[in-house]
Design a protein around this motif. Structure first.
Motif, PDB file in Angstrom:
ATOM      1  N   LEU A  60       0.803  -1.242   0.011  1.00 16.46           N
ATOM      2  CA  LEU A  60      -0.180  -0.037  -0.062  1.00 16.46           C
ATOM      3  C   LEU A  60       0.795   1.225  -0.027  1.00 16.46           C
ATOM      4  CD1 LEU A  60      -2.635   1.204   0.052  1.00 16.46           C
ATOM      5  CD2 LEU A  60      -2.841   1.224   2.626  1.00 16.46           C
ATOM      6  N   ALA A  61       1.914   1.312   0.825  1.00 14.20           N
ATOM      7  CA  ALA A  61       2.912   2.337   0.908  1.00 14.20           C
ATOM      8  C   ALA A  61       3.694   2.627  -0.460  1.00 14.20           C
ATOM      9  CB  ALA A  61       3.889   2.337   1.960  1.00 14.20           C
ATOM     10  N   ALA A  62       4.059   1.625  -1.050  1.00 11.32           N
ATOM     11  CA  ALA A  62       4.789   1.581  -2.129  1.00 11.32           C
ATOM     12  C   ALA A  62       3.937   2.215  -3.479  1.00 11.32           C
ATOM     13  CB  ALA A  62       5.108   0.243  -2.705  1.00 11.32           C
ATOM     14  N   VAL A  63       2.526   1.707  -3.428  1.00 12.98           N
ATOM     15  CA  VAL A  63       1.558   2.045  -4.540  1.00 12.98           C
ATOM     16  C   VAL A  63       1.188   3.438  -4.447  1.00 12.98           C
ATOM     17  CG1 VAL A  63      -0.498   1.609  -5.801  1.00 12.98           C
ATOM     18  CG2 VAL A  63       0.685  -0.214  -5.118  1.00 12.98           C
ATOM     19  N   THR A  64       1.026   3.806  -3.027  1.00 14.29           N
ATOM     20  CA  THR A  64       0.661   5.145  -2.610  1.00 14.29           C
ATOM     21  C   THR A  64       1.750   6.209  -3.269  1.00 14.29           C
ATOM     22  OG1 THR A  64      -0.658   4.390  -0.837  1.00 14.29           O
ATOM     23  CG2 THR A  64      -0.187   6.786  -0.967  1.00 14.29           C
ATOM     24  N   SER A  65       3.094   5.863  -2.788  1.00 14.93           N
ATOM     25  CA  SER A  65       3.925   6.639  -3.248  1.00 14.93           C
ATOM     26  C   SER A  65       4.227   6.902  -4.685  1.00 14.93           C
ATOM     27  CB  SER A  65       5.496   5.964  -2.563  1.00 14.93           C
ATOM     28  OG  SER A  65       5.356   6.017  -1.335  1.00 14.93           O
ATOM     29  N   GLY A  66       4.098   6.085  -5.397  1.00 13.24           N
ATOM     30  CA  GLY A  66       3.981   6.058  -6.888  1.00 13.24           C
ATOM     31  C   GLY A  66       3.178   6.976  -7.305  1.00 13.24           C
ATOM     32  N   MET A  67       1.765   6.629  -6.931  1.00 15.33           N
ATOM     33  CA  MET A  67       0.540   7.500  -7.120  1.00 15.33           C
ATOM     34  C   MET A  67       0.738   8.871  -6.928  1.00 15.33           C
ATOM     35  SD  MET A  67      -2.433   4.913  -6.424  1.00 15.33           S
ATOM     36  CE  MET A  67      -3.672   6.223  -6.925  1.00 15.33           C
ATOM     37  N   MET A  68       1.200   9.319  -5.618  1.00  9.43           N
ATOM     38  CA  MET A  68       1.338  10.602  -5.300  1.00  9.43           C
ATOM     39  C   MET A  68       2.535  11.201  -6.168  1.00  9.43           C
ATOM     40  SD  MET A  68      -0.731  11.236  -2.992  1.00  9.43           S
ATOM     41  CE  MET A  68      -0.003  12.655  -2.196  1.00  9.43           C
ATOM     42  N   TYR A  69       3.699  10.489  -6.472  1.00  8.06           N
ATOM     43  CA  TYR A  69       4.793  11.217  -7.275  1.00  8.06           C
ATOM     44  C   TYR A  69       4.189  11.604  -8.612  1.00  8.06           C
ATOM     45  CZ  TYR A  69       9.001  11.949  -9.586  1.00  8.06           C
ATOM     46  OH  TYR A  69      10.208  12.387 -10.492  1.00  8.06           O
ATOM     47  N   ALA A  70       3.299  10.445  -9.145  1.00  4.17           N
ATOM     48  CA  ALA A  70       2.880  10.873 -10.491  1.00  4.17           C
ATOM     49  C   ALA A  70       1.923  12.211 -10.346  1.00  4.17           C
ATOM     50  CB  ALA A  70       2.112   9.804 -11.140  1.00  4.17           C
ATOM     51  N   LEU A  71       1.068  12.152  -9.524  1.00  6.56           N
ATOM     52  CA  LEU A  71       0.046  13.484  -9.074  1.00  6.56           C
ATOM     53  C   LEU A  71       0.876  14.542  -9.020  1.00  6.56           C
ATOM     54  CD1 LEU A  71      -2.642  14.388  -8.742  1.00  6.56           C
ATOM     55  CD2 LEU A  71      -2.645  13.986  -6.260  1.00  6.56           C
ATOM     56  N   TYR A  72       2.266  14.367  -8.028  1.00  7.78           N
ATOM     57  CA  TYR A  72       2.940  15.808  -7.789  1.00  7.78           C
ATOM     58  C   TYR A  72       3.437  16.092  -9.291  1.00  7.78           C
ATOM     59  CZ  TYR A  72       7.517  17.977  -6.950  1.00  7.78           C
ATOM     60  OH  TYR A  72       8.594  18.878  -7.227  1.00  7.78           O
TER      61      TYR A  72
END
Length: 673
Positions: A60-72
């Motif tokens: 969950l943390a790995a996927v969330t990190s990737g999604m947040m970086y793409a959103l950033y």
């Protein structure tokens, strides 16, 4: 005395006993209530739940990190260019240089009546560069654009999202996968997903050095490196000693798929895989991992090169790549290697001969391939390295299958040694080529995060220091959680406000002169016109107008390199007649002079375009630190603006603004006084 004699065998047995027996003895000394609680905590259901919870939270943390970086990245891009509020022409101008070329072919694929027709037009392209038919798919590695166009049309996204947003959205999504893969790699190495969080934090903070996404979105690296990061993550799991068969098979398949995809996305991918192959070769040479696994990876390289050669229209660059020569030499040397008993003097001598054999075979095979395979691709890389360096051209001790925390021997884990060697090689590359720092920095972030979060590394350090005052295992576990937590909070306090401020600021990309130039070309220039100018500007003209150009910002083709060098002569001290002959040899109708290049004021002496041209043409001689300039003619880009003979005889100014001067190349020359 009898009791002491009777107790000594018991003490010896306890020293030899394994960890589970020690735990049982420790449990027996606890009170009955505490012992029941400890036994309950170690029940199979509890252990299974604990592992599942850890895996779920980490994923969950790995996927969330990737999604947040793409959103950033998406938010930052919008704030920087005001992308959503601009017209299509203004959006396209944000793609500069070679990036404009890549996106222009994506547009052409969407306009094609069918996918097959679009691919045919790209592979037999005669509408981009004058007097030249090119296979754009092979020369420019346009597989990302082919895939993006297929996805855009197959998913029915025409009614939902504009093509440009779909295109950059895929690239931002891949960057999210990139971050997720680095997260997983650090997690697999350290055993805790805190290392992954720290990796992501350092990656974002140092994003200027970790990625080129801010420089230009469609670059091949931005499409390819996420797949390489996935390959490294899978390879990390594959190299581990204590993994079950199903996980090992999954990692092997992921390594195979990501290696091939990486090779198809970037023309220079085989050089990066060559460094990786050297790392694996060193691991195998010093018996730091299972030889069978290494040779399975070698087979993946060979298969990827073979398939890449076929699907890239028999690309000769893959046949003469150092990766193929090295892997072929390693496989051949393995067949010739004698079965010598390990640990003997003869075995050590054979190890030295093995290194020599690999080096000799690699060089010999590469030379032979270059003799028999006609190739001109990537030759500029070799010339650059030649100029950069001033050239004319354990002895077999078996390792433990499972290294425990108590051992403090992290150096026996093959995946860790691989990452250390690989990071050192990438660092060496970054020292030689400063522009390649973005390949090295992400893995430094990952390795540093692993270092502070791994209890095994702390335990190894304590073993070296011979720490005995405090229980080393307990201290290693505490530090592996406390240190990353402290670092994480300090990074949050210092850098999170900066990132939020950066996202809240409204920047503006304002380039009205280029917009006016493109508008004039589309309205006033004939459809069959051919434009000449700097390669970066020609890429934008091709994207925004579709008009034919004389040269492109591509550097893997000898003819295009020569064209760029010749067209750049408009900023040199050459005669009007010389420039006219150069331009008409490429059937150019219009010449565009950029004021930014002509009047460039560089901070470093001798590094401006016009300085390099003067040196190449022999118009500048440097002696004992002093420069002496001599030429019969003034600088062409200056002289043509004055509108006097003979310049007006060859060129007629038809448009100008603050940044650009457009001249029509006269077909009939009239000499006036």
């Amino acid at each position: 005395m009898e009791e002491e004699e009777g107790s000594s065998p018991e003490l010896r047995e306890r020293k030899k006993s394994s960890c589970p027996e020690n735990e049982q003895i420790a449990l027996q000394t606890l009170p009955e209530k505490t012992r029941d609680i400890s036994t309950m905590k170690r029940s199979p259901k509890y252990i299974l739940f604990q592992r599942f919870a850890k895996l779920f939270l980490g994923c969950l943390a790995a996927v969330t990190s990737g999604m947040m970086y793409a959103l950033y990245l998406s938010t930052y891009h919008e704030r920087r260019f005001w992308f959503s509020s601009r017209q299509e022409l203004e959006r396209e101008i944000t793609f500069q240089g070679d990036s404009a070329i890549y996106y222009s072919f994506y547009k052409e694929m969407l306009k094609a009546p069918s996918f097959e027709r679009g691919v045919y037009e790209l592979t037999h392209n005669n509408k981009t560069v004058s007097l030249k038919t090119i296979n754009a798919v092979q020369q420019m590695t346009l597989y990302p654009e082919l895939i993006a166009s297929v996805l855009y049309q197959a998913t029915g996204s025409e009614e939902v999202i504009e093509p440009v947003y779909f295109y950059i959205g895929i690239v931002f999504g891949l960057q999210g996968i990139y971050v997720t893969a680095l997260f997983v790699t650090s997690w697999v190495m350290s055993g805790t997903w805190l290392a992954g969080m720290l990796t992501v934090a350092w990656f974002i903070i140092n994003r200027v050095d970790t990625t080129r996404i801010e420089y230009s979105i469609p670059l091949r690296e931005n499409w390819a490196l996420p797949y390489f990061a996935c390959q490294v993550a899978a390879l990390t799991g594959y190299l581990k000693n204590n993994i079950n068969t199903s996980v090992e098979r999954f990692c092997y398949l992921l390594v195979s798929a990501s290696t091939y995809t990486f090779m198809m996305m970037w023309e220079y991918s085989h050089y990066l895989l060559f460094l990786q192959a050297i790392s694996l070769f060193l691991l195998d040479s010093f018996s730091l991992m299972q030889a069978d696994k290494v040779h399975e990876v070698y087979k993946i390289y060979l298969l990827s090169l073979f398939l890449g050669y076929l699907l890239q229209f028999e690309n000769p660059a893959l046949l003469v790549s150092p990766l193929l020569s090295l892997v072929a030499s390693l496989m051949l040397a393995k067949c010739l290697q004698l079965n010598v008993k390990k640990g003997t003097r003869i075995a050590r001598m054979m190890k030295v001969m093995y290194f020599y054999l690999i080096f000799t075979l690699t060089v010999m095979l590469n030379v032979i391939m270059k003799m028999f395979v006609p190739h001109k691709e990537n030759g500029h890389m070799l010339k650059f390295l030649e100029a950069k360096f001033g050239l004319n051209m354990t002895n077999g001790k078996p390792l433990k299958e499972i290294v425990t925390l108590e051992d403090g021997r992290i150096g026996e884990r093959p995946e860790i040694v691989y990452h250390v060697i690989h990071t050192i090689l990438l660092g060496s590359l970054a020292m030689v080529l400063e522009g390649m720092k973005y390949l090295w920095t992400p893995y430094v972030c990952m390795l540093a995060a692993f270092g502070v979060c791994s209890p095994e590394l702390w335990m190894t350090l304590f073993k070296w220091l011979r720490l005995r005052a405090v229980h080393p295992i307990f201290l290693a576990l505490i530090l592996s959680m406390a240190v990353p937590t402290i670092i994480g909070f300090s990074l949050w306090k210092e850098f999170f406000p900066r990132i939020m401020t950066e996202l809240s600021e409204l920047q503006e990309f304002y380039d009205p002169d280029t917009v006016e130039l493109m508008t004039w070309i589309k309205r006033q220039a004939p459809v069959a016109a051919v434009f000449a100018g700097s390669p970066q500007l020609m890429g934008v003209i091709k994207l925004c107008t579709g008009w034919m150009v004389t040269n492109l910002p591509l550097y893997n083709d000898e003819d295009l390199l020569k064209r760029n060098e010749n067209i750049y002569q408009i900023y040199s001290k050459r005669s009007a007649e010389d420039i006219y002959k150069i331009l008409t040899s490429y059937k150019a109708n219009y010449l565009i002079v950029e004021d930014a290049i002509c009047n460039e004021v560089g901070t470093m002496r001798g590094c401006r375009v016009k300085d390099l041209l003067d040196i190449a043409n022999g118009h500048v001689v440097c002696e004992e630190g002093d420069s002496f300039t001599y030429s019969k003619y003034g600088r062409f880009c200056h002289e043509i603006k004055i509108n006097y003979s003979p310049y007006v005889n060859y060129f007629t100014r038809v448009y100008w603004n603050r940044s650009y001067f457009v001249y029509k190349i006269n077909t009939v020359i009239s000499f006036q006084s």
